[in-house]
Structure formats: C-alpha cells, structure tokens
Design a protein around this motif. Sequence first.
Motif, PDB file in Angstrom:
ATOM      1  N   LEU A 207       0.826  -1.207   0.000  1.00 43.34           N
ATOM      2  CA  LEU A 207       0.000   0.000   0.000  1.00 43.34           C
ATOM      3  C   LEU A 207       0.862   1.259   0.000  1.00 43.34           C
ATOM      4  CD1 LEU A 207      -2.698  -0.918   2.687  1.00 43.34           C
ATOM      5  CD2 LEU A 207      -2.771  -1.295   0.217  1.00 43.34           C
ATOM      6  N   ARG A 208       0.391   2.281  -0.693  1.00 40.34           N
ATOM      7  CA  ARG A 208       0.984   3.601  -0.560  1.00 40.34           C
ATOM      8  C   ARG A 208       0.672   4.138   0.833  1.00 40.34           C
ATOM      9  NH1 ARG A 208      -1.623   3.522  -5.673  1.00 40.34           N
ATOM     10  NH2 ARG A 208      -0.183   3.729  -7.440  1.00 40.34           N
ATOM     11  N   GLN A 209       1.458   5.082   1.307  1.00 41.70           N
ATOM     12  CA  GLN A 209       1.236   5.599   2.652  1.00 41.70           C
ATOM     13  C   GLN A 209      -0.175   6.180   2.799  1.00 41.70           C
ATOM     14  OE1 GLN A 209       3.286   9.201   3.906  1.00 41.70           O
ATOM     15  NE2 GLN A 209       3.612   8.360   5.951  1.00 41.70           N
ATOM     16  N   GLY A 210      -0.590   7.002   1.846  1.00 39.78           N
ATOM     17  CA  GLY A 210      -1.918   7.608   1.933  1.00 39.78           C
ATOM     18  C   GLY A 210      -3.032   6.583   1.915  1.00 39.78           C
ATOM     19  N   GLU A 211      -2.837   5.481   1.162  1.00 38.92           N
ATOM     20  CA  GLU A 211      -3.844   4.416   1.119  1.00 38.92           C
ATOM     21  C   GLU A 211      -3.962   3.717   2.458  1.00 38.92           C
ATOM     22  OE1 GLU A 211      -3.203   3.293  -3.634  1.00 38.92           O
ATOM     23  OE2 GLU A 211      -2.319   2.052  -2.046  1.00 38.92           O
ATOM     24  N   ALA A 212      -2.816   3.464   3.091  1.00 38.38           N
ATOM     25  CA  ALA A 212      -2.837   2.790   4.394  1.00 38.38           C
ATOM     26  C   ALA A 212      -3.456   3.685   5.460  1.00 38.38           C
ATOM     27  CB  ALA A 212      -1.416   2.393   4.795  1.00 38.38           C
ATOM     28  N   LEU A 213      -3.060   4.964   5.491  1.00 36.57           N
ATOM     29  CA  LEU A 213      -3.571   5.875   6.520  1.00 36.57           C
ATOM     30  C   LEU A 213      -5.043   6.202   6.294  1.00 36.57           C
ATOM     31  CD1 LEU A 213      -0.603   8.374   7.063  1.00 36.57           C
ATOM     32  CD2 LEU A 213      -1.043   6.138   8.096  1.00 36.57           C
ATOM     33  N   GLY A 214      -5.523   6.063   5.061  1.00 37.76           N
ATOM     34  CA  GLY A 214      -6.923   6.339   4.767  1.00 37.76           C
ATOM     35  C   GLY A 214      -7.811   5.109   4.807  1.00 37.76           C
ATOM     36  N   LEU A 233      -5.713   9.160   2.398  1.00 35.93           N
ATOM     37  CA  LEU A 233      -5.649  10.307   3.293  1.00 35.93           C
ATOM     38  C   LEU A 233      -4.472  11.166   2.848  1.00 35.93           C
ATOM     39  CD1 LEU A 233      -7.294  11.127   5.845  1.00 35.93           C
ATOM     40  CD2 LEU A 233      -5.357  10.335   7.191  1.00 35.93           C
ATOM     41  N   ALA A 234      -4.743  12.410   2.516  1.00 39.00           N
ATOM     42  CA  ALA A 234      -3.708  13.326   2.035  1.00 39.00           C
ATOM     43  C   ALA A 234      -3.464  14.399   3.078  1.00 39.00           C
ATOM     44  CB  ALA A 234      -4.128  13.961   0.717  1.00 39.00           C
ATOM     45  N   ARG A 235      -2.185  14.719   3.300  1.00 39.79           N
ATOM     46  CA  ARG A 235      -1.868  15.765   4.265  1.00 39.79           C
ATOM     47  C   ARG A 235      -2.403  17.095   3.774  1.00 39.79           C
ATOM     48  NH1 ARG A 235       4.371  16.082   5.022  1.00 39.79           N
ATOM     49  NH2 ARG A 235       4.227  13.841   4.738  1.00 39.79           N
ATOM     50  N   PRO A 241      -6.001  20.218   8.583  1.00 46.47           N
ATOM     51  CA  PRO A 241      -5.901  18.782   8.881  1.00 46.47           C
ATOM     52  C   PRO A 241      -5.851  17.953   7.603  1.00 46.47           C
ATOM     53  CG  PRO A 241      -8.167  19.522   9.121  1.00 46.47           C
ATOM     54  CD  PRO A 241      -7.349  20.760   8.856  1.00 46.47           C
ATOM     55  N   ALA A 242      -5.415  16.716   7.738  1.00 46.08           N
ATOM     56  CA  ALA A 242      -5.431  15.799   6.599  1.00 46.08           C
ATOM     57  C   ALA A 242      -6.877  15.511   6.218  1.00 46.08           C
ATOM     58  CB  ALA A 242      -4.707  14.507   6.964  1.00 46.08           C
ATOM     59  N   ARG A 243      -7.078  15.126   4.970  1.00 44.40           N
ATOM     60  CA  ARG A 243      -8.439  14.841   4.518  1.00 44.40           C
ATOM     61  C   ARG A 243      -8.423  13.730   3.478  1.00 44.40           C
ATOM     62  NH1 ARG A 243     -10.110  19.813   0.477  1.00 44.40           N
ATOM     63  NH2 ARG A 243      -8.158  19.937  -0.696  1.00 44.40           N
ATOM     64  N   ASP A 299      -0.519  11.407  11.440  1.00 49.93           N
ATOM     65  CA  ASP A 299       0.237  12.373  10.659  1.00 49.93           C
ATOM     66  C   ASP A 299       1.271  11.628   9.813  1.00 49.93           C
ATOM     67  OD1 ASP A 299       1.276  15.257  10.184  1.00 49.93           O
ATOM     68  OD2 ASP A 299       3.050  14.147  10.851  1.00 49.93           O
ATOM     69  N   ALA A 300       1.385  12.010   8.548  1.00 53.35           N
ATOM     70  CA  ALA A 300       2.283  11.303   7.624  1.00 53.35           C
ATOM     71  C   ALA A 300       3.731  11.356   8.097  1.00 53.35           C
ATOM     72  CB  ALA A 300       2.155  11.896   6.226  1.00 53.35           C
ATOM     73  N   SER A 301       4.153  12.486   8.630  1.00 49.10           N
ATOM     74  CA  SER A 301       5.541  12.612   9.100  1.00 49.10           C
ATOM     75  C   SER A 301       5.783  11.727  10.315  1.00 49.10           C
ATOM     76  CB  SER A 301       5.849  14.072   9.439  1.00 49.10           C
ATOM     77  OG  SER A 301       5.760  14.885   8.292  1.00 49.10           O
ATOM     78  N   ASN A 302       4.843  11.728  11.248  1.00 48.63           N
ATOM     79  CA  ASN A 302       4.991  10.878  12.432  1.00 48.63           C
ATOM     80  C   ASN A 302       4.937   9.401  12.058  1.00 48.63           C
ATOM     81  OD1 ASN A 302       5.161  13.125  14.092  1.00 48.63           O
ATOM     82  ND2 ASN A 302       2.975  13.146  14.557  1.00 48.63           N
ATOM     83  N   ASP A 303       4.141   9.083  11.074  1.00 46.93           N
ATOM     84  CA  ASP A 303       4.066   7.707  10.584  1.00 46.93           C
ATOM     85  C   ASP A 303       5.419   7.256  10.049  1.00 46.93           C
ATOM     86  OD1 ASP A 303       2.539   5.315   9.743  1.00 46.93           O
ATOM     87  OD2 ASP A 303       2.913   6.055   7.720  1.00 46.93           O
ATOM     88  N   ALA A 304       6.076   8.125   9.282  1.00 49.41           N
ATOM     89  CA  ALA A 304       7.401   7.803   8.742  1.00 49.41           C
ATOM     90  C   ALA A 304       8.431   7.670   9.855  1.00 49.41           C
ATOM     91  CB  ALA A 304       7.829   8.878   7.749  1.00 49.41           C
ATOM     92  N   LYS A 305       8.339   8.530  10.879  1.00 52.31           N
ATOM     93  CA  LYS A 305       9.269   8.447  12.007  1.00 52.31           C
ATOM     94  C   LYS A 305       9.083   7.142  12.773  1.00 52.31           C
ATOM     95  CE  LYS A 305       9.559  13.457  12.681  1.00 52.31           C
ATOM     96  NZ  LYS A 305       9.168  14.595  13.567  1.00 52.31           N
TER      97      LYS A 305
END
Length: 382
Positions: A207-214, A233-235, A241-243, A299-305
């Motif tokens: 999955l792409r990051q946005g697909e997983a977070l959404g 989910l896009a930042r 906020p993300a949407r 949050d995408a950045s926190n997810d990467a961290k």
Amino acid sequence: MAGRGRRGHGEGSIFQTADGRWRASVDLGWHDGRRRRKYALRRTRREAATWLQETLQAQRNGTLVRESVTVSAWFPTYLEKVAAPKVRPSTLVNYERDFRRHIEPSLGRIKLDKLEPRHLADLYAAKTAAGLSAASVRHIHATLRRSLNVAMKWGLVSRNVALLVDPPSRQEYRVEPLTVDEARQVLSAAPGERLEARWVAALTLGLRQGEALGLCWEDVDLDTATVRIRRQLARGRAGEPARFTSLKSARSARTLSMPPYLVEALRRHREAQEVERAAALVWVDPQLVFTTPIGSALDASNDAKAFKALLRVAGVRPVRLHDLRHTAASLLLAQGMHPRVVMEVLGHSQIGLTMNTYSHVMPSMLGEAATSMQTALWGERP
C-alpha cells in the motif's frame, strides 16, 4: 554632472541621468486616475533605444507587460487561484513547500519581468551544492515553469524564463527494497508494536502511505480476508488537517486478498483499538483503521518516524517508508508472480510502470522462464 541628451527623432522618451546612464520610458496612458509609464535604465543610449523600440513594438502587439509584481507577490495568487482548484491537495502542499523553502528566499524580491535565466540557474546550482537531489531541483524547476507559464498568459511577463534554463539531468533511481531476510526481521520486530498491523499491511499488500492511513474498517472484511482500496488520506496545507481524497489514478482502486498473517494482525489491532476507544474521553474518527490513541488520523511525518524507529529495533538498514511498497512488489516478482498481477496489486496505471520500476528483478525471472521452457519441451530441468 552629465548633461541631459535630446531624444532622437522617433526614439520616444530617452534622457541621460546624473550618473551618466540612460533612462527610457514608455507612456502607458491613464489607469485608475493616474498616468502610467514604464521605465528602463541602461548603460548606453543605444541600449536604451533598443529597449524602447522593443517595448513600443510589444505595446503595438498587445504583449507589453503593463505592471509587474514580485515573485513573492505572484506565487500566493498562482497557488490560490490557479493551482488549488486543479491539483491534488498533496501536490499543492508540495508546491507551497517548494516556494517557501527554496524559491522565495532566493527569488522572492525580484519582479517577474526582471527574472533572468541566470537567476534560476544560480538557484539550481546553489541547491545542488547544498546537497539537494537532482529530482528535488527538477521539482522546483517544474513548479517555477508552471507558475511562470500562467503569469505569461495573464500578461505579467512576456516570456517564461524557466523554459530557457535546463534543470539538472534526471538521475536514474534504482529501487533498493528490503531483502527477504530484512523483511522477516521487520516482521519479527513488529509484534508488540501499537501499529504492528500497519507495517504488516504495507509490506504484504504494497500500500501507498496515503492508502494505508486512509483505510477504513468498512473496507476491511476479515471474514473473507479482503480489503478494498477506495481512497487515501492526504496531508493538508499548513494549518489544515489531513483529509480524504481520491486515489492516485482510476487503476489504484482495487480489492486485495489478505494473507492470513495480516488478517490476524488486524483482528488484534481492532481489539486493541476498542480498548483505547473505551478509555478515551473523545474518539475522533471511528471509521479509520490506523489512528492515534484518541482516534485521530495519523500524521504522515509521524508515521514515517515510527517506521524509522521500527527499523532500528529490527536492526535493519535505513530505508524509506515507500520502500515497503517496493519490497512487496519485488517479493511477488521473485516468487514468480506475473507482472500483470503485481501491477493490479500495486494499483499501477500501466504495466510499463511496473516493468520499468522493478526491472532489477527481471533477470532472475528470465532465467526461470528458460528453465520452464526446458521442462515444458524436454520434460527435464537443466
């Protein structure tokens, strides 16, 4: 003090200034109750006369830039009125990042019609010297090119100087996914992590990051071991906020089968989430699969961290979060999965994208193809 020179016949308004340079001006007529003129200062009378003739010709052709604005003043207008209604929110965030971090500090105070190719060339050279990748510099160049193209259509500049400058050459990017052993190390380190299922889903489904977070629970069927990828989910922009947004392409919408290990990881995740939800005073979004401890979107950045931290625990070399997607594809191809199937799993829009991105896996597949042909025709393996 130098004397003021008389303008020649047909030259328009040209005169010499106190410091010896030559000033040319063009009368633009009345606008908003004020007389408007366009000026230029040149070293010699000939240069001033050349500018004047070119400007008068542009005025006759209707291509004259009547009033200029700075790069800093133009970009917010371009982003709000042109880019925002047309591009994806994540793309708009990237445009804003390029402007804020790279373009404005270097070019912000320059007027659009004063931009020269050397300004852009100096910017690209400085960013390259500072360690920015060729891909990032090319992205800055593309952002400038698009915005200046619109500025030209709006009559704010007579030319797009970005078309006169070559960005750094495109560097061939070689995908470096995790090896099988490294992937197993990551999976061994994941149990006990709050978001174990997040990493298992990324690694097994690509999955792409946005697909997983959404991902939402209504799209996950643990009984049939399937999951629907319908949105991402896009930042958001700064302060927003993300949407949810549409997927990268129409082919990105897909239904995937889940391996049993992922199904069990998601069952445990749902149970743990119910415990968190019961303890929370407010649960922000009950539909999301992967959330913070209060149910808000990750949050995408926190997810990467968090992924980087998992790699350290697993004792695996640093790779990007997106490399989990590359790992999933490479493992499927190495197992003999047809590239067309891998294309469908990843949600690629074209088979060529799959083949080109993972061409490094193909040699072993070609060897297996030769072995299969030997077996099919002669009934024996070499």
